[in-house]
Design a protein around this motif. Structure first.
Motif, mmCIF file in Angstrom:
data_model
loop_
_atom_site.group_PDB
_atom_site.id
_atom_site.type_symbol
_atom_site.label_atom_id
_atom_site.label_comp_id
_atom_site.label_asym_id
_atom_site.label_seq_id
_atom_site.Cartn_x
_atom_site.Cartn_y
_atom_site.Cartn_z
ATOM 1 N N ALA A 84 4.984 31.959 38.247
ATOM 2 C CA ALA A 84 6.370 32.297 37.888
ATOM 3 C C ALA A 84 6.939 33.580 39.021
ATOM 4 C CB ALA A 84 6.619 32.858 36.485
ATOM 5 N N ARG A 85 8.070 33.200 39.216
ATOM 6 C CA ARG A 85 8.700 33.944 39.869
ATOM 7 C C ARG A 85 9.213 35.325 39.230
ATOM 8 N NH1 ARG A 85 12.003 29.540 41.871
ATOM 9 N NH2 ARG A 85 13.501 30.229 40.677
ATOM 10 N N THR A 87 7.551 30.268 31.642
ATOM 11 C CA THR A 87 8.914 30.389 32.074
ATOM 12 C C THR A 87 9.498 29.034 32.991
ATOM 13 O OG1 THR A 87 8.679 31.369 34.530
ATOM 14 C CG2 THR A 87 8.003 32.680 32.313
ATOM 15 N N ASP A 88 10.789 29.247 33.405
ATOM 16 C CA ASP A 88 11.491 28.333 33.893
ATOM 17 C C ASP A 88 10.900 28.027 35.261
ATOM 18 O OD1 ASP A 88 13.126 27.939 31.801
ATOM 19 O OD2 ASP A 88 14.824 28.971 32.528
ATOM 20 N N THR A 89 10.242 28.891 35.898
ATOM 21 C CA THR A 89 9.613 28.868 37.212
ATOM 22 C C THR A 89 8.356 28.677 37.343
ATOM 23 O OG1 THR A 89 9.594 31.232 37.345
ATOM 24 C CG2 THR A 89 11.753 30.141 38.091
ATOM 25 N N ARG A 130 10.933 38.086 37.366
ATOM 26 C CA ARG A 130 12.326 38.106 36.491
ATOM 27 C C ARG A 130 12.437 39.212 35.565
ATOM 28 N NH1 ARG A 130 11.332 35.825 30.895
ATOM 29 N NH2 ARG A 130 9.147 35.943 30.310
#
Length: 441
Positions: free
Chosen positions: A341-342, A257-259, A344
């Motif tokens: 990842a955070r 993911t983005d994080t 989401r």
């Protein structure tokens, strides 16, 4: 022709015995494929006197697997004992230090010490191969480490535990309760006497941790996986999934993911039209999403003596031919630190089963709490309540009835907070059931 490739096999259980038998039975074919003879020159196991149905008369016996790992009489140490510490860890470390190639089927060992062991293999210029550690007979490690080298992987997921898949399949096909299916799995040898490691998701988590490292070039981080087993799954959930167009599978999922990287193992509703939904019984399946190739799905036996031994032997054959790849797809020193990842939104939404008291205002309370936590509902279904025999034809006002909610995408945190608030309002009788719905093709 090259010199013989001499094997030392530690562990003569189902897999070890199958491996020795296959090597004996296919000696000529293996020699042609590898350009050298593959022979078992030494073994180690707890019981020397057990009749295993294989000829070990020409193999040296070691009571201590560490001594076997260090022996000058072997080129490859094959570890089939299991466990993330003790004899398995000590002997693998000893073999690598002694510049012996290592082949193992030990996912627990790799999940805990894989990066460190990979670094030792590289320092001593030997191979550390482990195809059999993930999904038994499915060649997923070689596929990800070599065949998909030209792809950037965005997601890897799959059915990684045959015991759980067998239980869920039986529950669906025959309408049996979890406990009954588990007992049958134990009787048939698909589940251990203590099945906790399988049914609580830990076995699948170890395998997923290895796949995550291969997929994303990061260090193994088994402790970062969210793990949930299948013990809470009921026939009511199975039936509801079927009516909604889904099947329930225990999935291991890892995605970038983005994080950071997300890793999770849990029961999942998957569309009946998806490839993974059609994997039944004790079979395993792994799907990989790559930018160049698209989605690749590999399915096959995830356990069993011959299937697992087949993967062990494939690793041995690579060593015999001189084929070598970095243990985790790249040098251990080049692996990126694992970044979790955070939280989401879960794109597929959630299935929620509530046992709701049949009283005025109960549904309004549920709807209000969902709205208060910004959860949008795709559907609400009140399932028919069974009628008690003491009052034929009559329902019992006030008694709980099953209610199914399907949400749009939302966060797990929001779901749990909403369910906690609903529980506090005294409108439900039992602990809510929550299952993720996965978007798959």
């Amino acid at each position: 022709m090259a010199n013989d490739l001499r094997l030392g096999v530690a562990g003569l259980g189902t897999v070890g015995t199958s491996l020795v038998r296959i090597i004996h039975n296919k000696a000529r074919a293996l020699e042609k494929r590898c350009g050298r003879r593959i022979i078992v020159t030494a073994v180690s196991a707890r019981n020397r006197d057990k009749d295993r149905g294989i000829d070990l008369s020409e193999a040296n016996w070691f009571d201590d697997p560490v001594a076997l790992a260090e022996s000058d009489g072997i080129d490859v140490f094959v570890e089939l004992m299991g466990g993330d510490s003790g004899a398995a860890e000590d002997s693998v470390r000893a073999a690598l230090k002694a510049s012996k190639h290592v082949v193992t089927a030990n996912k627990a060992l790799l999940a805990k010490h894989g990066v460190e062991l990979a670094r030792s293999a590289e320092a001593n210029n030997v191979s550390l191969n482990y195809e059999a550690a993930v999904a038994g007979g499915i060649p997923i490690v070689k596929t990800m480490r070599e065949s998909l080298a030209g792809n950037d992987v965005t997601r890897v997921y799959g059915i990684l535990n045959g015991t759980c898949n067998y239980i869920l399949t039986r529950m669906e096909r025959e309408g049996l309760a979890f406990a009954e299916c588990l007992a049958d799995a134990q009787r048939l040898g698909y589940a251990e006497a203590d099945p906790t490691f399988d049914i609580e998701g830990f076995d699948a988590a170890h395998k997923l941790a290895i796949l995550t490292s291969l997929a994303f070039g990061c260090e193994i981080s088994a402790d970062s996986i969210y793990v949930e087993g299948i013990t809470s799954i009921t026939t009511a959930d199975i039936e509801a999934a079927d009516e909604l167009g889904y099947r329930i599978k225990l999935l291991g999922v890892a995605q970038r993911t983005d994080t950071g990287i997300e890793q999770r193992v849990h029961p999942t509703m998957v569309p009946k039209s998806s490839a993974i939904a059609r994997i039944d019984g004790v079979l395993n399946a792994v799907a990989v999403d790559g930018d160049a190739v698209g989605e690749v799905v590999l399915a096959g036996p995830g356990a069993g003596g011959n299937a697992t031994a087949s993967s062990v032997l494939a690793d041995i054959a690579d060593i015999g031919r001189g084929d070598r790849a970095p243990t985790l797809g790249k040098s251990a020193d080049e692996l990126e630190p694992y970044v979790r990842a955070r939280m989401r939104k879960h794109e597929g939404g959630y299935y929620i089963r509530l046992s709701v008291f049949d009283r005025p205002g109960a549904f309004a309370t549920i709807a209000q709490e969902m709205a208060a936590h910004n959860i949008s509902l795709e559907s609400i279904v009140q399932r028919r309540r069974a009628i008690k025999s003491d009052a034929p034809g009559n329902s019992h006002p006030g008694e709980p009835a099953p209610v199914i909610l399907i949400t749009y995408e939302t966060t797990e945190e929001a779901i749990k907070e909403a369910l906690g608030a609903i529980d506090a309002q005294n409108v439900i009788a039992d602990k809510p059931q929550m299952i993720r719905i996965e978007k798959l093709t």
